[in-house]
Design a protein around this motif. Structure first.
Motif, PDB file in Angstrom:
ATOM      1  N   ALA A   6       1.555   0.628   6.016  1.00 60.88           N
ATOM      2  CA  ALA A   6       0.700   0.642   4.825  1.00 60.88           C
ATOM      3  C   ALA A   6       1.533   0.453   3.557  1.00 60.88           C
ATOM      4  O   ALA A   6       1.126  -0.267   2.640  1.00 60.88           O
ATOM      5  N   TYR A   7       2.688   1.072   3.517  1.00 61.99           N
ATOM      6  CA  TYR A   7       3.602   0.931   2.377  1.00 61.99           C
ATOM      7  C   TYR A   7       3.987  -0.535   2.180  1.00 61.99           C
ATOM      8  O   TYR A   7       3.955  -1.063   1.067  1.00 61.99           O
ATOM      9  N   ALA A   8       4.319  -1.208   3.277  1.00 58.66           N
ATOM     10  CA  ALA A   8       4.695  -2.619   3.199  1.00 58.66           C
ATOM     11  C   ALA A   8       3.513  -3.481   2.762  1.00 58.66           C
ATOM     12  O   ALA A   8       3.650  -4.336   1.881  1.00 58.66           O
ATOM     13  N   TYR A   9       2.354  -3.249   3.344  1.00 55.90           N
ATOM     14  CA  TYR A   9       1.175  -4.033   2.957  1.00 55.90           C
ATOM     15  C   TYR A   9       0.801  -3.778   1.499  1.00 55.90           C
ATOM     16  O   TYR A   9       0.384  -4.691   0.789  1.00 55.90           O
ATOM     17  N   PHE A  10       0.954  -2.547   1.043  1.00 55.50           N
ATOM     18  CA  PHE A  10       0.617  -2.250  -0.344  1.00 55.50           C
ATOM     19  C   PHE A  10       1.492  -3.058  -1.299  1.00 55.50           C
ATOM     20  O   PHE A  10       0.994  -3.716  -2.212  1.00 55.50           O
ATOM     21  N   TYR A  11       2.802  -3.007  -1.104  1.00 52.35           N
ATOM     22  CA  TYR A  11       3.676  -3.720  -2.030  1.00 52.35           C
ATOM     23  C   TYR A  11       3.552  -5.229  -1.899  1.00 52.35           C
ATOM     24  O   TYR A  11       3.650  -5.945  -2.897  1.00 52.35           O
ATOM     25  N   LEU A  12       3.302  -5.733  -0.717  1.00 54.67           N
ATOM     26  CA  LEU A  12       3.035  -7.165  -0.577  1.00 54.67           C
ATOM     27  C   LEU A  12       1.754  -7.551  -1.321  1.00 54.67           C
ATOM     28  O   LEU A  12       1.698  -8.584  -1.985  1.00 54.67           O
ATOM     29  N   SER A  13       0.724  -6.718  -1.211  1.00 52.87           N
ATOM     30  CA  SER A  13      -0.529  -7.031  -1.909  1.00 52.87           C
ATOM     31  C   SER A  13      -0.327  -7.032  -3.418  1.00 52.87           C
ATOM     32  O   SER A  13      -0.930  -7.839  -4.124  1.00 52.87           O
ATOM     33  N   GLN A  14       0.544  -6.164  -3.920  1.00 59.68           N
ATOM     34  CA  GLN A  14       0.799  -6.117  -5.351  1.00 59.68           C
ATOM     35  C   GLN A  14       1.514  -7.371  -5.836  1.00 59.68           C
ATOM     36  O   GLN A  14       1.372  -7.773  -6.986  1.00 59.68           O
ATOM     37  N   ILE A  15       2.271  -7.997  -4.958  1.00 56.07           N
ATOM     38  CA  ILE A  15       2.963  -9.234  -5.316  1.00 56.07           C
ATOM     39  C   ILE A  15       1.993 -10.416  -5.324  1.00 56.07           C
ATOM     40  O   ILE A  15       2.057 -11.271  -6.200  1.00 56.07           O
ATOM     41  N   TYR A  16       1.072 -10.438  -4.367  1.00 57.39           N
ATOM     42  CA  TYR A  16       0.271 -11.646  -4.146  1.00 57.39           C
ATOM     43  C   TYR A  16      -1.118 -11.654  -4.780  1.00 57.39           C
ATOM     44  O   TYR A  16      -1.761 -12.701  -4.782  1.00 57.39           O
ATOM     45  N   ILE A  17      -1.590 -10.534  -5.294  1.00 54.48           N
ATOM     46  CA  ILE A  17      -2.882 -10.561  -5.993  1.00 54.48           C
ATOM     47  C   ILE A  17      -2.749  -9.864  -7.347  1.00 54.48           C
ATOM     48  O   ILE A  17      -2.107  -8.831  -7.456  1.00 54.48           O
ATOM     49  N   PRO A  18      -3.346 -10.437  -8.392  1.00 49.38           N
ATOM     50  CA  PRO A  18      -3.224  -9.831  -9.723  1.00 49.38           C
ATOM     51  C   PRO A  18      -4.046  -8.549  -9.871  1.00 49.38           C
ATOM     52  O   PRO A  18      -3.696  -7.678 -10.651  1.00 49.38           O
ATOM     53  N   GLU A  19      -5.144  -8.449  -9.140  1.00 53.07           N
ATOM     54  CA  GLU A  19      -5.976  -7.239  -9.190  1.00 53.07           C
ATOM     55  C   GLU A  19      -6.846  -7.180  -7.946  1.00 53.07           C
ATOM     56  O   GLU A  19      -7.023  -8.173  -7.242  1.00 53.07           O
TER      57      GLU A  19
END
Length: 171
Positions: A6-19
């Motif tokens: 979940a930690y990895a998916y969270f930070y990846l999502s923060q990189i690839y989507i603005p909101e």
């Protein structure tokens, strides 16, 4: 393992989507090492549902776990990560969940003192730090690690002014 996924998916999502937008496509979801390569992107909602499920299960599974060292994930770390996930969603309901989780975690740790904060803010042994690792010469990370390249306190490249940057054209 679920908390770290979940930690990895969270930070990846923060990189690839603005909101947060439930219908936007963001990342492929890999649950099992046997999953086929090159899966299609999942919706943001699907990725967030996975993160919330993983972290909620982690909190439950870590209920009676006592970690030996601060770099291990415990229930408070999982709660803190779940608070980040909820807060990044930006809805009133999710923000309230994030607030509740953050308050639960904060209640178990003392506030950082002025001396601890202005004394370098680089001692993972500070009692208010919930999760951390001591990067030192015994850790074996040396110059060829991420820390050796980026961390000012590792007494390596960054310490001596070798900053990492990118050409504006390449950026």
């Amino acid at each position: 393992v679920k908390a770290l996924r979940a930690y990895a998916y969270f930070y990846l999502s923060q990189i690839y989507i603005p909101e947060y937008s439930e219908t936007s496509k963001v990342l492929p979801i890999y649950i099992d090492s046997e999953d086929p390569a090159n899966k299609p992107q999942s919706t943001t909602k699907e990725v967030y549902d996975l993160m919330i499920s993983d972290l909620t299960q982690s909190i439950s599974l870590l209920e009676n776990y006592t970690r030996a060292v601060k770099h291990e994930v415990n229930k408070d770390v999982a709660k803190g990560l779940l608070a980040y996930v909820y807060a990044s969603m930006g809805t009133s309901d999710a923000n309230m969940k994030a607030k509740t989780l953050a308050e639960e975690v904060i209640a178990g740790y003392p506030l950082t003192t002025k001396e601890q904060a202005v004394g370098g803010f680089n001692d993972f042994g500070t009692p208010s730090w919930i999760w951390g690792v001591d990067i030192n010469e015994n850790a074996g990370v040396h110059l060829h690690s991420w820390w050796g390249q980026m961390d000012l306190f590792s007494y390596s490249y960054a310490y001596f002014g070798d900053t990492k940057s990118i050409d504006i054209g390449l950026f």
